[in-house]
Design a protein around this motif. Sequence first.
Motif, PDB file in Angstrom:
ATOM      1  N   SER A 274       0.835  -1.211   0.000  1.00 36.80           N
ATOM      2  CA  SER A 274       0.000   0.000   0.000  1.00 36.80           C
ATOM      3  C   SER A 274       0.860   1.247   0.000  1.00 36.80           C
ATOM      4  O   SER A 274       0.519   2.246  -0.638  1.00 36.80           O
ATOM      5  CB  SER A 274      -0.992  -0.011   1.158  1.00 36.80           C
ATOM      6  N   SER A 275       2.017   1.213   0.684  1.00 31.11           N
ATOM      7  CA  SER A 275       2.813   2.456   0.720  1.00 31.11           C
ATOM      8  C   SER A 275       3.336   2.780  -0.685  1.00 31.11           C
ATOM      9  O   SER A 275       3.305   3.931  -1.104  1.00 31.11           O
ATOM     10  CB  SER A 275       3.932   2.372   1.750  1.00 31.11           C
ATOM     11  N   GLN A 276       3.779   1.774  -1.433  1.00 33.96           N
ATOM     12  CA  GLN A 276       4.294   2.050  -2.792  1.00 33.96           C
ATOM     13  C   GLN A 276       3.159   2.419  -3.747  1.00 33.96           C
ATOM     14  O   GLN A 276       3.273   3.371  -4.510  1.00 33.96           O
ATOM     15  CB  GLN A 276       5.032   0.825  -3.355  1.00 33.96           C
ATOM     16  N   LEU A 277       2.072   1.653  -3.699  1.00 36.91           N
ATOM     17  CA  LEU A 277       0.995   1.921  -4.672  1.00 36.91           C
ATOM     18  C   LEU A 277       0.328   3.269  -4.403  1.00 36.91           C
ATOM     19  O   LEU A 277      -0.138   3.931  -5.329  1.00 36.91           O
ATOM     20  CB  LEU A 277      -0.042   0.789  -4.663  1.00 36.91           C
TER      21      LEU A 277
ATOM     22  N   ILE B  76      -8.197  -3.753  -0.845  1.00 35.86           N
ATOM     23  CA  ILE B  76      -9.417  -3.038  -1.264  1.00 35.86           C
ATOM     24  C   ILE B  76      -9.631  -1.798  -0.389  1.00 35.86           C
ATOM     25  O   ILE B  76     -10.027  -0.740  -0.878  1.00 35.86           O
ATOM     26  CB  ILE B  76     -10.639  -3.996  -1.221  1.00 35.86           C
ATOM     27  N   GLN B  77      -9.331  -1.916   0.908  1.00 30.24           N
ATOM     28  CA  GLN B  77      -9.586  -0.779   1.810  1.00 30.24           C
ATOM     29  C   GLN B  77      -8.447   0.236   1.836  1.00 30.24           C
ATOM     30  O   GLN B  77      -8.642   1.362   2.272  1.00 30.24           O
ATOM     31  CB  GLN B  77      -9.841  -1.266   3.254  1.00 30.24           C
ATOM     32  N   HIS B  78      -7.246  -0.137   1.386  1.00 29.99           N
ATOM     33  CA  HIS B  78      -6.105   0.774   1.556  1.00 29.99           C
ATOM     34  C   HIS B  78      -5.515   1.335   0.271  1.00 29.99           C
ATOM     35  O   HIS B  78      -4.669   2.229   0.329  1.00 29.99           O
ATOM     36  CB  HIS B  78      -4.984   0.088   2.355  1.00 29.99           C
ATOM     37  N   VAL B  79      -5.917   0.793  -0.891  1.00 23.93           N
ATOM     38  CA  VAL B  79      -5.373   1.319  -2.156  1.00 23.93           C
ATOM     39  C   VAL B  79      -6.541   1.743  -3.045  1.00 23.93           C
ATOM     40  O   VAL B  79      -7.331   0.899  -3.460  1.00 23.93           O
ATOM     41  CB  VAL B  79      -4.542   0.238  -2.900  1.00 23.93           C
TER      42      VAL B  79
END
Length: 456
Positions: A350-353, A376-379
Motif C-alpha cells: 500500500s505504501s508504494q501503490l 481493497i480498503q487501503h489502495v
Amino acid sequence: MSIESIVSQQKAAFSDGRTRSIKARKSMLKQLRMLISTHEKDLCDAIKQDFGKPYIESYVTEIYTLLDEIDYHLKNIYGWMKAESVGGPIVTFPSKNVIYKQPKGTVLIIGAWNYPVHLSLMPLIGAISAGNTVILKPSELAPVTSVKLKELFERYFKPDVITIVEGGADITTELLSQSFNHIFFTGSTRVGKIVMKAASENLTPVTLELGGKSPAIVFDDANIDVSANRIWWGKTINAGQTCVAPDFVLIHMSKKEAFIEASTNALSAFFKNDYHIGHNYTAIINHDHFERLRELISKSNVIYGGDSNRDTRFIEPTIVDATWDDDIMQEEIFGPLLPIITYDDEKEISSQLNKLPSPLALYMFTESKEKQEFVIQHVPFGGGCVNDTISHLSNPNLPFGGAGFSGMGAYHGKYSFDTFSRQQGVLKKPSWPDPDVRYPPYNDLTLSIFKRLFTK
Ligand code: NAD
C-alpha cells in the motif's frame, strides 16, 4: 455540414421529443443491434485492417460485449426509466415526491482507438437508452474502423439523432467548443484534462474514462500457475493495448522465480512461440507507439522476450526485471511488456501503490480474504478482480470507471443509463390544506408550533 449545424440540428431533434419515449429508445437500440449483428464481419475486418486484431478477439471483446449490453438495456430500460416515488419528511406533509429520469439532451461521445468499435458504441448504448441525441467521434488512429462506422450509421440512423463525426485533435477541439449536455470521453489522462477544461466553459458534465498503470499483486499464498495464466491472458489480449491490462506485477520476492517460469510456460502454451498478426496476436497500432515500446525495451532489463518486427509492428510478450525508478515504471505501458517488481513486507504494497496515481484497475492474486480486504480498503483504484484480470468489465452489474487520474464517472448496464440521465426531483402538493401558520408574519407562537411539531 458544419459541426455547429450538426449540433443545432440535434438539439432541435431532442427538443421535439423524438428520442424520449420508451418505444423510440427501444427501437433505436434494436436498430443498433441490427447494425452490429448484420455487419459484425465488416466491423471485425475493419479492425483487422487497422491493427491486425484476430477475428475471435474482435468478436469477443467488441461484438459480443455490445450485443450483450444492448440486450441487457432492452430487458431493463422500462424499470430504469420509470419515475420513482420516494417518501418525504414530516415538514413536507402532505405531498408526493417523485424522481424523474430525464434524458440530458445532446451528448458528445469521444472514443479511443484500442477497442475502436466497443469504446464508441458501449457509451452510445447508454446514451440511447437514456433518450439523448448523440454526436460520436471515433478515434482517428483506427481510420478504417472510423470510416466503416460512419458509413453504417449513415445507413441505419437519421443524422439528427446520431451522427458520426470523423477527425483528429482539430475536429475534437472544434466539437469541444460547442455546448453539449454531457461529454463522455475515453482516452488518455492528458487529453482528459483538455476535455474537462473545455467542458467547464459551458459547465457541461463529463465522464472521463482514462488510463493508468494497473498493478497485478501476487501474494505469497497465490496459485502461481493460475496467476501467470490469467495475468498473461490480460496482458496479451490486444497485445497489451487495453486500458485495464495488468501494467506490472508486484510479487512477493519468494515467488518471483516461480512466476517467471510459470509465465514462460503460459506464453509457450498460448502461442507455441509462433506469433501471427491477425491470427493469434495483434499488432501495435502505429509506428510511433511501436518505437515508444522498442525504446522501453532497450532501456529495460529484459529477462524473456524482447523480439520485435518493424514491418509488421510486432512486439513479443516481454518480461522485464524492474525497479520503481525504471523508465518502464513511469507511464502506462500500453503494450505487451510486463515489468516485475518484488516486495518483501506486505506493508510496502500500500505504501508504494499509494505513491502512484490511482489506477483504472487493480488485480490481486491470493486465497486470503484478509489480504484482499486490506488492499481493497487501503489502495484506491477504479475497479478490479481477485484472482483474475479484466473480467470485471464484462459484468453489467458492476460500475466501470476510474478513480483520480484514471477518470471520473462510470458506465455499463444501469450505470450507463444513469450517466446519460438527469435525476429530477419533484414535490407534488395538494392545494388543501393551506394553514396560515406557514406564512408571514411569523411570531413566537409560530416558532413554538414549528419546534413542537418538527424538531425531534
Ligand atoms: P488519446 O487521449 O490520445 O485520444 C482519445 C481521443 O482524444 C481521440 O478521439 C482523439 O482524437 C482525441 N484527441 C487526441 N488529442 C487531442 C487534443 N489535443 N485535443 C482534443 N482531442 C484530442 O487516447 P488514445 O491513444 O486513443 O487511447 C489510449 C489511452 O486511452 C490510454 O491511456 C488508455 O488507458 C485509455 N483508455 C481508457 C479506457 C477506459 O475505458 N478507461 C479505454 C481505452 C483506452
